[in-house]
Write an enzyme that holds these catalytic residues in place. Structure first.
Site, mmCIF file in Angstrom:
data_model
loop_
_atom_site.group_PDB
_atom_site.id
_atom_site.type_symbol
_atom_site.label_atom_id
_atom_site.label_comp_id
_atom_site.label_asym_id
_atom_site.label_seq_id
_atom_site.Cartn_x
_atom_site.Cartn_y
_atom_site.Cartn_z
ATOM 1 N N ASN A 268 -48.796 -36.359 -51.290
ATOM 2 C CA ASN A 268 -48.022 -35.309 -50.627
ATOM 3 C C ASN A 268 -46.593 -35.421 -51.146
ATOM 4 O OD1 ASN A 268 -46.583 -33.685 -48.876
ATOM 5 N ND2 ASN A 268 -46.904 -34.980 -47.075
ATOM 6 N N LYS B 93 -44.103 -33.607 -50.525
ATOM 7 C CA LYS B 93 -43.097 -33.157 -49.543
ATOM 8 C C LYS B 93 -42.077 -32.231 -50.204
ATOM 9 C CE LYS B 93 -43.828 -37.328 -46.918
ATOM 10 N NZ LYS B 93 -43.425 -38.097 -45.791
ATOM 11 N N HIS C 237 -49.361 -32.018 -40.383
ATOM 12 C CA HIS C 237 -48.605 -33.210 -40.794
ATOM 13 C C HIS C 237 -47.579 -33.535 -39.702
ATOM 14 C CE1 HIS C 237 -45.880 -35.839 -42.965
ATOM 15 N NE2 HIS C 237 -46.883 -36.068 -43.784
ATOM 16 N N GLU D 238 -44.616 -34.312 -39.800
ATOM 17 C CA GLU D 238 -43.293 -33.676 -39.964
ATOM 18 C C GLU D 238 -43.348 -32.223 -39.476
ATOM 19 O OE1 GLU D 238 -42.819 -34.853 -44.050
ATOM 20 O OE2 GLU D 238 -42.697 -36.923 -43.354
ATOM 21 N N GLU E 148 -52.426 -40.736 -39.679
ATOM 22 C CA GLU E 148 -51.098 -41.140 -40.131
ATOM 23 C C GLU E 148 -50.237 -41.509 -38.924
ATOM 24 O OE1 GLU E 148 -50.207 -39.378 -44.225
ATOM 25 O OE2 GLU E 148 -49.608 -37.864 -42.785
ATOM 26 N N GLY F 95 -43.038 -43.030 -44.160
ATOM 27 C CA GLY F 95 -41.735 -43.081 -44.811
ATOM 28 C C GLY F 95 -40.846 -44.207 -44.308
ATOM 29 N N SER G 265 -46.815 -45.189 -45.487
ATOM 30 C CA SER G 265 -46.302 -46.248 -46.353
ATOM 31 C C SER G 265 -47.392 -46.973 -47.149
ATOM 32 C CB SER G 265 -45.453 -47.242 -45.546
ATOM 33 O OG SER G 265 -44.351 -46.566 -44.962
HETATM 34 C C1 PEP Z 1 -47.072 -38.686 -45.716
HETATM 35 O O1 PEP Z 1 -46.134 -37.952 -45.916
HETATM 36 O O2 PEP Z 1 -48.160 -38.174 -45.412
HETATM 37 C C2 PEP Z 1 -46.886 -40.144 -45.839
HETATM 38 C C3 PEP Z 1 -47.854 -40.920 -45.487
HETATM 39 O O3 PEP Z 1 -45.673 -40.573 -46.327
HETATM 40 P P1 PEP Z 1 -45.318 -42.078 -46.822
HETATM 41 O O4 PEP Z 1 -46.444 -42.513 -47.720
HETATM 42 O O5 PEP Z 1 -44.025 -41.938 -47.560
HETATM 43 O O6 PEP Z 1 -45.224 -42.929 -45.611
#
Ligand code: PEP
Length: 251
Positions: free
Chosen positions: A10, A12, A95, A97, A167, A173, A213
């Site tokens: 992703n 972003k 997601h 976010e 997630e 992040g 992460s």
């Molecule tokens: C994501 O945006 O779905 C995500 C898991 O981000 P990160 O790997 O940076 O934690």
């Protein structure tokens, strides 16, 4: 159990067209002999560029969101028809976010899920708890609600085009990753929820990715867990140095 791993990036709100084209070309080269299922999800403005690069490769093209309506007076939104026109195959929905910064609720996400499935897209439905929800023992309650409500009205046939991404919001992040055991417990629980809704066979087949992460040094341990079938990777998907070792993790 022989579910195939599904490794997704992703991107972003990152990269220009030149950068995205270069990264996509590098990934096409380096993942050409990869054994898993792959996807990259760039920003809307990069989709046309990246679509031309991944065409005829083993990398699927994903979008990070879509509008809940097919078309019309919806300033600033992007429709499933426009995504189809760019050969997008998969749409990431729900997601964290989108849920927490842009206040998308389960009903809105469900509307998008059903619309995307109706138009033949694969959907990656993201679920996951906030830190305070984990600390107050609400992980299962939150993940069950987001799964059940996100899939309301989705029939068993369409479920074949659904992937779930667990997630935990506190891990996205932040550099904090759920331990493989903690992630596995939630994945196993979500699979039980799917079994209750769609039966054991559907539950045994559905792909449940972990996100939060994921890095080259933790991917293999996470992927080794029985109910973890892949990864949705944010930050580490922006560089081949970090995404390739994740996408080609050694079991
Ligand atoms: C994501 O945006 O779905 C995500 C898991 O981000 P990160 O790997 O940076 O934690």
């Amino acid at each position: 159990m022989s579910r195939n791993y599904y490794m997704a990036g992703n991107w972003k709100m990152h990269l220009t067209r030149t950068e995205a084209s270069q990264l996509a070309q590098d990934l096409v080269k380096q993942l050409g002999d990869g054994k898993h299922k792959y996807l990259i999800a760039p920003s809307f403005t990069l989709l046309e560029t990246v679509s031309a690069v991944v065409e005829n490769s083993n990398i699927r093209l994903g979008a990070q969101n879509c509008a809940p309506e097919e078309q019309g007076a919806h300033t600033g939104e992007v429709s499933v028809l426009q995504l189809k026109d760019l050969d997008v195959q998969t749409i990431i929905l729900g997601h964290s976010e989108r849920r927490h910064i842009y206040k998308e609720d389960d009903a809105l996400i469900n509307k998008k899920v059903k619309l995307a499935l109706k138009h033949g897209f694969e959907v990656i439905l993201c679920i996951g708890e906030l830190l305070e929800e984990r600390e107050t023992g609400k992980v299962e309650e939150v993940c069950e609600r987001q799964t059940v409500k996100g899939l309301e009205g989705v029939n068993a046939e369409d479920l074949h085009n659904v992937v779930i991404a667990y997630e935990p919001v506190w891990a996205i992040g932040t550099g904090k990753t759920a331990t493989p055991q903690d992630a596995e417990a939630v994945h196993a629980f979500v699979r039980k929820v799917i079994a209750r809704l769609y039966g054991e066979d559907a539950a045994s087949k559905i792909i449940i990715q972990y996100g939060g992460s994921v890095k080259p040094d933790n991917a293999a341990q996470l992927m080794a867990m029985e109910n973890i079938d892949g990864a949705l990777v944010g930050g580490a998907s922006l560089k081949t140095d970090t995404f390739i070792p994740i996408a080609k993790f050694k079991s």
